[in-house]
Structures are given as C-alpha cells and as structure tokens.
Motif scaffolding. Sequence first.
Motif, PDB file in Angstrom:
ATOM      1  N   SER A 187       0.837  -1.091   0.023  1.00  0.00           N
ATOM      2  CA  SER A 187      -0.018  -0.083   0.031  1.00  0.00           C
ATOM      3  C   SER A 187       0.819   1.330  -0.051  1.00  0.00           C
ATOM      4  N   SER A 188       0.483   2.294  -0.651  1.00  0.00           N
ATOM      5  CA  SER A 188       1.244   3.468  -0.737  1.00  0.00           C
ATOM      6  C   SER A 188       1.042   4.320   0.503  1.00  0.00           C
ATOM      7  N   ILE A 189       0.307   3.694   1.395  1.00  0.00           N
ATOM      8  CA  ILE A 189       0.147   4.418   2.771  1.00  0.00           C
ATOM      9  C   ILE A 189       1.380   4.418   3.629  1.00  0.00           C
ATOM     10  N   PHE A 190       2.107   3.237   3.229  1.00  0.00           N
ATOM     11  CA  PHE A 190       3.361   3.097   3.816  1.00  0.00           C
ATOM     12  C   PHE A 190       4.544   3.996   3.224  1.00  0.00           C
ATOM     13  N   ILE A 333     -11.623  -1.798  -2.205  1.00  0.00           N
ATOM     14  CA  ILE A 333     -11.351  -0.249  -2.250  1.00  0.00           C
ATOM     15  C   ILE A 333     -11.005   0.294  -0.986  1.00  0.00           C
ATOM     16  N   GLY A 334      -9.926   0.900  -0.883  1.00  0.00           N
ATOM     17  CA  GLY A 334      -9.609   1.689   0.607  1.00  0.00           C
ATOM     18  C   GLY A 334      -9.101   3.120   0.287  1.00  0.00           C
ATOM     19  N   PHE A 335      -9.463   4.086   1.281  1.00  0.00           N
ATOM     20  CA  PHE A 335      -9.103   5.251   1.191  1.00  0.00           C
ATOM     21  C   PHE A 335      -8.490   5.536   2.605  1.00  0.00           C
ATOM     22  N   ASN A 336      -7.398   6.301   2.669  1.00  0.00           N
ATOM     23  CA  ASN A 336      -6.574   6.631   3.790  1.00  0.00           C
ATOM     24  C   ASN A 336      -5.995   7.976   3.608  1.00  0.00           C
ATOM     25  N   HIS A 337      -6.059   8.599   4.808  1.00  0.00           N
ATOM     26  CA  HIS A 337      -5.534   9.859   4.950  1.00  0.00           C
ATOM     27  C   HIS A 337      -4.793   9.967   6.538  1.00  0.00           C
ATOM     28  N   PHE A 338      -3.491  10.611   6.431  1.00  0.00           N
ATOM     29  CA  PHE A 338      -3.099  11.002   7.651  1.00  0.00           C
ATOM     30  C   PHE A 338      -2.217  12.171   7.413  1.00  0.00           C
ATOM     31  N   GLY A 339      -1.938  12.885   8.501  1.00  0.00           N
ATOM     32  CA  GLY A 339      -1.051  13.841   8.676  1.00  0.00           C
ATOM     33  C   GLY A 339      -0.562  14.393   9.906  1.00  0.00           C
ATOM     34  N   GLY A 375      -0.914  13.374   3.789  1.00  0.00           N
ATOM     35  CA  GLY A 375      -0.854  12.169   2.743  1.00  0.00           C
ATOM     36  C   GLY A 375      -2.173  11.530   2.655  1.00  0.00           C
ATOM     37  N   THR A 376      -2.586  11.241   1.466  1.00  0.00           N
ATOM     38  CA  THR A 376      -3.709  10.536   0.972  1.00  0.00           C
ATOM     39  C   THR A 376      -3.356   9.164   0.255  1.00  0.00           C
ATOM     40  N   SER A 377      -4.083   8.134   0.376  1.00  0.00           N
ATOM     41  CA  SER A 377      -3.756   7.192  -0.591  1.00  0.00           C
ATOM     42  C   SER A 377      -5.172   6.561  -1.089  1.00  0.00           C
ATOM     43  N   THR A 378      -5.277   5.860  -2.039  1.00  0.00           N
ATOM     44  CA  THR A 378      -6.538   5.072  -2.345  1.00  0.00           C
ATOM     45  C   THR A 378      -5.974   3.682  -2.997  1.00  0.00           C
ATOM     46  N   ASP A 379      -6.087   2.666  -2.427  1.00  0.00           N
ATOM     47  CA  ASP A 379      -6.155   1.254  -2.926  1.00  0.00           C
ATOM     48  C   ASP A 379      -7.019   0.646  -3.376  1.00  0.00           C
ATOM     49  N   GLY A 404      -1.199   7.685  -4.445  1.00  0.00           N
ATOM     50  CA  GLY A 404      -0.912   8.530  -3.157  1.00  0.00           C
ATOM     51  C   GLY A 404      -0.969  10.080  -3.665  1.00  0.00           C
ATOM     52  N   ASN A 405      -1.204  10.893  -2.665  1.00  0.00           N
ATOM     53  CA  ASN A 405      -1.032  12.276  -3.072  1.00  0.00           C
ATOM     54  C   ASN A 405      -0.388  13.018  -1.679  1.00  0.00           C
ATOM     55  N   ASN A 406       0.594  13.460  -1.658  1.00  0.00           N
ATOM     56  CA  ASN A 406       1.255  13.990  -0.447  1.00  0.00           C
ATOM     57  C   ASN A 406       1.829  15.249  -0.524  1.00  0.00           C
TER      58      ASN A 406
END
Length: 828
Positions: A187-190, A333-339, A375-379, A404-406
């Motif tokens: 995952s691009s979240i990592f 499908i998953g959507f993640n956001h962290f900051g 950062g946001t990512s869609t898997d 991913g968009n960071n």
Amino acid sequence: MRALFIPFLFIVFFANAQAQVSSVVKGKISGKVTDATNKQPVDYATISVYKQGVASPFNGISTDPKGNFTVDHIPPGEYKITADFLGYQRATIEHVIVKDGDNVSVGEIKLAPVPHQLQGVTITAKTPTVESKIDKLVYNPQNDLSAQGGVAIDILKKVPQITVDIDGNVELQGNANIRFLINGKPSSIFGASLTDALASIPASQIKSIEVITSPGAKYDAAGTGGIVNIILKDSRVEGINGSVNLSAGTRRENGSFNLNMRKGNFGVNAFFSGNKQLNSNSPNMRTNTSVDKFSNTTTLFQEGSNNFTRNGYQSGLNLTWNISKHDDLTGSIGFNHFGNHSKGISNQRQSKIDSLGNLITDFESIRNSSSKFNGTSTDVSLNYKKTFEKEGQELEVLYTESFGNNTFSSFQQQDYLNALIPSSGISNNNPGKDRETNISVDYAHPISKNFTLETGAKLDFNHINNNIITDTLQGGVFVPNPNQTYGFIYDRKIYAYYLSASASIFHNFLDVKAGLRDEYTTTKADFEGTNIPNYNILVPSLVLSHKLGGGQSVKISYTRRVQRPDYGDLNPFLNISDPHNISTGNPALKPERGDNFELGYNKSFDKGANINIAAFYRRNTNDIQQFTTFYSELEINGITYNDVSLSQQYNLGSQIRKGINIYASVPVTDKFSLRSNMLFSQRTSNNPGSASVTGFAYRINMNAQYSFGHDLSAEFFANYRSSQKDIQGTNPKFVFYNFAVRKMILNKKFSFGLTASNPFANFVGQRSTTFGSNFSQVNIRQVPVRSFGISLSYKFGKLDFKKENKEKEKDDDMVTPDATPAEKDKGK
C-alpha cells in the motif's frame, strides 16, 4: 555470540529432556472430520479430549484445511472425543483407549448439519496470543487490554521479535528495513510516512499481525529485516453483524465502525476509522562542539520546545463472491488519510574561541520553525482464486493499484538578538504524487501427497512525480529561490519470477520448503547528473522444520533479502529546514543485500504454557546507513551556511547482527497469566578505512493479565529497550509501561475499558550522541508519554449458519474456530 546461544541451547535441552521423560508413556489420537451430507472435509472444526466421565476437556485442537487432526501428548487412559463446528451437531466418540505410546486413530468423524438455523448467537473464545508456524509468527491481539483504544504501533510493541522506539520507529530483529503489508498486499500508505501510517490504523481494526523473518520465494525480496503483514478484521458469516469502537484520552482519540453483511455466496465488509493525537509539547536541548581547520572551537547551544499533533482516518469496502465451489472473486477499495503538524521555537547561542581560549565571537538568536505533512492514498485490488478437484491445486491472480498524494511543507526563520546580522529563513513546499501497480500470478500443484510445487510471476511498477518549491528570506521578505526549486520524475520497475517446492521427507520426519526468486530492477530518475544502473538479484530461501514430539518443534531457515534505496534516499535535494542540520539523498546508492539465518524452537506444554526461541545471524553487504559530516562553512547554491551537520545515506561496508529472541507465555492459574518477550542482540559495523564498531542491545517486556471473574479483567504491561552504540554515537534507551482494565456486559457484546500509560512520569528522557573527527553532539529530548484514556466497544448482529456455505463461514471477529464445546452448547 557463545553467550547468546548458551540460553538457547540450555532451554532446548531442558525442554527436550523433559519431553523425552514423558513421551515414552504418552500417545496420540488422530482422525478426520467430514460433512455427513457431502463428504467434504470440515476445516477448523474443534476437537476436544475428555477423560472418560469428566465434564471439562483437558486437551484439544482444530482440524487442518483437509479436516485432519492429531492430538498428541496423551497419557494412557480412557477418553471421550468430541468434534464441533458452528451449524453442525456435535459428534461424540466414547471409550477411546490409549495405551503406552499408542497412536490411536478414530477414523472418520461425520458431522450432521443442525436441523434449524442459529438466531442471534454471539460466541466468544480465546485464541492463542502467539502462534508459531513453519514460516512465520502470528500475534493475535484479541485479548490485549492495554492496546484497547490504541493504534497499530501500540500492538507492535508486544509482538515477538519486534522493537518500537518512542518515536514509533519499528525494527524486526534489530533491522529497520521492513516490508509492511496490509492483508498481504502493498500500500502506498506506507511509502509516504511509515510512522504516521502505523499511527493511523486503530488497534480495534486489527485481527492479527504476521511476522515473517525468513520469507519464502513467493514473497517480494524487499526488506532486509523481513516482512510484517497486518491483517484487518472481516467476516464471512451469513447474516449482518458488526462493531463500534470509541476511545478518548488525554493524548489520543480513536473511533471505528465495522459492518459485515453476507447472503448466500456474496459478502460485503465496510469500515471507517479515525484517530487524532492531541497536542503534545516536547522540550529539547542540543549542544554541538566542533573544531575548524584553524583550531578554533565553536560551541552551538540550542534549547527550546516543540508542539506536535497527528491525525488520520481510513475507510474501505471489501466484496467477496463465491462464484462456484472452485471459483472465488474478491475486490476491495480503500481510502486513507493521515497527517502531522509540528511547530517549535528554539533559543540559540553560538560562541567561538581560539586555541588559546580567547573569545572570537558570541551571539544569540531565536529560531522559529514549523512543518506540516498531509498524505492520502487510495488502494484498489481484485483477486481471483481457482481451486481444482485435486486437493491443494490452485491458481491465484492478484491485481492491486495504489495512488498517493502527499504534501510536505516547512518553514524556519532565525532572528539574531545581539549581533548586526540580518534575519535569515527558508520556506519549502513539496507536493508529490505516487502510483504503484502490482500484478501477480501464483500457481500451486501437488505432485504427490507429500510434495508440492509452486511457481509464479509478478510485475511491480512504481511512478513518482514530485516538485520542490523554495522561498528564502531576503530583506525581510520571502522570495522564490530558483536554485532550490525543481521537480523530478522517478520510475522503478521490478520483474520477478519464482519457483518453490515443499515436501515432507523421511516418513514425515522433516518438512522442507525451498525456493528461488529472481528479481530484475530498472530505475530511472531525472535527478541532475544521475544515471542509476539496472541490476538483477537472485534470492534463495530454505526452511527445514521437524516436530520433536511432546508439543515441540524446531526449524532452521535461510533467506536472502534486498533493500533498494527509495526515491527519498536517492534524491539529492538538500533539506535546509534547519540550517545547522541539513540532510540530503545520495543518487549513487546501491541496493543493500542481506543474508539471514535463523534457528527456531517452539514448545507447547499441557496446561497452555508456550515458549518460542529464535536465534539469528544476519549479514548485510553494501549496508545503507546515515552518516553525518560537520562543516564549519558549507556553500549551497551561492549561499554560505556556518557550522553545518550534513547527514546523508551511504553504502558503508557490511553489518553483522546476531542475537536471540525468547518469548514465553505461562498461565500461572486459571485467572492469572504472564507473558514475556526478550530480545538480545549484538551489531557489528565494518566500514572500509574505519575501525569496526560493535554495540550490544536488548529489549525486555512483561505482560501480566488477571481475570476477576464476571467478565472483569486487568492487565499490566512494561517495556524496556536499552541504548545501543552505532557508527557515530549512541541511540537512547526507552522505558514504557501501562495499566488497563476491561469490563464486558450484555453477553460480552459491550465492553468498557480504562487505560493509563506511564502515569507516574510526565516525560521520558531521551539522550543520544553523535560524533565525528572534528565534532561531537549531544541531543536531549523530554518526550511526553503520560496519558489516561477510556474506551467503549459494542458488537451487534444476527448470525445464520447454512450447511452449503460451511466452507466459507469463518468469523474472524465474533466467532472463532477455537470456541470450546461448552461455549458452543451455550450458544445453541
């Protein structure tokens, strides 16, 4: 190294001796469980062994995927055997006689479906906290009280062979180069910020964590430390069910919602979770002493504090369709956001004296700084699995896409108080996009009952588009700096193929799994003056496992791993957010290669105690490490910076790490249990042209849990990590402890918990040192850790069980395959 292996050999010898004394007179009971209507094997059925005439079982096991089971370590006597599975009537075999050393087969046990559906049933059972398998360790946090209301990092602190420092940096057997997966997928979240990603996954969302120190050929070769796979909860039970989890505290707030729906051969799982780390203030102090070419000594003293906050949320939708008996399709499908946001102020004093002790300069300044990351990512993934009539033959095709968009931005300004020096400052804005595509095909074919071949191929494409926009302070105004403003495109492609075989040889005396993986890597980046060569890496792997009897097993494994430098390691952009501490990448980096050897031992005792020991030896070549060089003056794009510590990654020779990890779990009484995890290791870095550096480190934790009855339980957890010497100094030690209590009501559907972390100290001091040929530096931080929290959890839903869907009905959350017969009877 001898000192490390002496405890290993002693414990193995002692446990083996004990087993040999008792195994002479103990036997086994084996058999197979099938569906009475269609003759199909029933996997994960619960087998319980009772002494004849006794109401409670004293031993038991779950059936394997083929429906087979073997319960060993059975003393001579007369027994009753029961087989249970949700949605089936219990099968009982009376008067099973076991004599000295006998292997008694009860043959085929046929389970008949219940004549009615279950309505509104909630069944709970304890799953083993740690499970040892041939190629991995599995940590199950269902009974982890102190992690309630926490995040993935809190659970990782308790996982065997893993170490987590106070900043959330994770090491596996002392190695930080870990490949993290979610549900077995990248995952691009990592990729953007590992620590932020792990701090955004609520503990309530995690079903288990798999630790794979010696991955087989089927796994990607990335990560010299190994693989950590985070398995999230889902459900394949007929009906509608779910859970709601909420927590609040002085340092963190979490919330999550799970909903599972299944009808016939179609299922849906949806979830949403969010968390926030509240503002924390960390005082800090840094002293740097350096000597220039004129023998002048400069002392830079910085003292201040830093405010830090973090937030994140996740959502996802998983769909499963059992097209036919042999065809399954899964999509997600998953959507993640962290900051995170950091803001600080520092008072600085810089003085210089000559070789005779005369003062040359002495001035003070104030530095204001801030940084922000989002950062946001869609898997997206689609998985097709086909099984065949031949048991064990299967084909699997997996497609995953991660976007991913960071954005990272930073600011710093330095104002001088007692010198006629103009203020200086710099502001950065760094937006970027990344995309990772994976396509893999895996095929397994059993040649015989004891021999299986596996093969497969994979494409891994990674594309990054990044921009760096920089302004500098001139005349009191921030103006664009073209020398620090640019963009780049980074493309990496990995082509992989593998072949592996698994077999049981010498009349099932030894289980063998061997494989070879080939990975070819191409990398293109438009960094100025950079040409990154292509390379091919062969990755062999081997695991040998043997069951000693008496609940014992031993394994030996070897694997080769690779750590490819990522775009952040290669990017030559200079980060000048702190003009006295500048960092940059190194486009000349080569991939780091690691050869990992491991000797493992596992022993399960009659009353539930367990011990797992892993001794390891790891050797990395082209070892990638950060190295700091001090410059009295450093010119960057026409601007001269004074007293700069420049940090950069290099291939620094080789590194050898050897050590031992000991995990033990002991049920002291029916109500009181203890667990401990201990890691001892020694690291030696050999750098050409420099003396080798050797450092010893250890990590010890203790977990005590007590059940008061009436569904009330309490837990204490303490963790200590020692400091360790590295090539340029020492890393700080770390102490952490917490208390937790949980009360369950409404048939265990609702739980209420309280936690307290480091309640007797507001801060944990962190002291680290860095030194070189012409400088020495001491960093001291006070990290706030004391916190108090409350957590609430509620499970809801109605479960319906139908015999035609038996093979898919494995509830990972509300129902576990290890439920005791008494608990299942209660549900019925």
